[in-house]
Design a protein around this motif. Structure first.
Motif, short mmCIF file in Angstrom:
data_model
loop_
_atom_site.label_atom_id
_atom_site.label_comp_id
_atom_site.label_asym_id
_atom_site.label_seq_id
_atom_site.Cartn_x
_atom_site.Cartn_y
_atom_site.Cartn_z
N THR A 51 0.85 -1.18 0.00
CA THR A 51 0.00 0.00 0.00
C THR A 51 0.89 1.23 0.00
O THR A 51 1.97 1.24 0.58
N ASN A 52 0.41 2.24 -0.63
CA ASN A 52 1.17 3.48 -0.73
C ASN A 52 0.51 4.52 0.15
O ASN A 52 -0.43 5.18 -0.25
N GLN A 53 1.03 4.63 1.37
CA GLN A 53 0.50 5.62 2.30
C GLN A 53 1.64 6.55 2.70
O GLN A 53 2.76 6.08 2.91
N PRO A 54 1.35 7.81 2.82
CA PRO A 54 2.43 8.73 3.22
C PRO A 54 2.84 8.45 4.66
O PRO A 54 2.00 8.15 5.51
N ASP A 55 4.13 8.52 4.89
CA ASP A 55 4.65 8.33 6.24
C ASP A 55 4.34 9.56 7.09
O ASP A 55 4.47 10.69 6.62
N GLU A 56 3.96 9.27 8.33
CA GLU A 56 3.72 10.39 9.23
C GLU A 56 5.06 10.96 9.66
O GLU A 56 5.95 10.21 10.07
N PRO A 57 5.22 12.25 9.57
CA PRO A 57 6.49 12.83 10.01
C PRO A 57 6.62 12.69 11.52
O PRO A 57 5.69 12.98 12.27
#
Length: 138
Positions: free
Chosen positions: A52-58
């Protein structure tokens, strides 16, 4: 006087091995392997996970809180007093996700001061507190 002759007669024992049946069996086995090997399936079925392509939480920047031997508190190398400490802890606790508080104290710091800072962090709402030690310090 025929005592033992070296002639080839039909009654004599022949010590040679007859390899014709052995060759026949090997040819039959070769044909069986040639027929059955393409039928066998060499694939291994594996259930791979789906990507899955989910943005990483900073991740928030960690807070470095130091206490020197005299009990003076430093917030990211900046000297602060107890009122400023309480205000900054409350401000950091509101951030999402919460930053980690890395607490570093000098070896000769009184435990009372460390306990006060930990109590202030807990009452302010910070839940992630880590202790930083220096094993080389004497």
């Amino acid at each position: 006087m025929a005592m033992g002759s070296l002639s080839d007669s039909d009654d004599d024992f022949n010590p040679e091995i007859n390899t014709t049946p052995l060759v026949d069996v090997m040819l039959v086995l070769l044909i069986i392997f040639i027929i059955t090997i393409p039928v066998m399936n060499h694939a291994v079925k594996i259930d791979l996970p789906r990507a899955t392509n989910q943005p990483d939480e900073p991740k928030p920047q960690n807070i470095s809180l130091s206490i020197d031997a005299g009990g003076k508190v430093f917030w990211n190398e900046e000297a602060i007093d107890s009122e400023q400490l309480t205000a900054r802890i409350a401000e950091a606790a509101k951030k999402q996700p919460q930053p980690e508080l890395h607490l570093r104290a000098a070896r000769t710091t009184q435990y009372e001061k460390v306990a006060q800072v930990m109590a202030a962090a807990q009452s302010g709402g910070l839940s992630k507190i880590g202790f930083v030690t220096d094993p080389q310090a004497k």
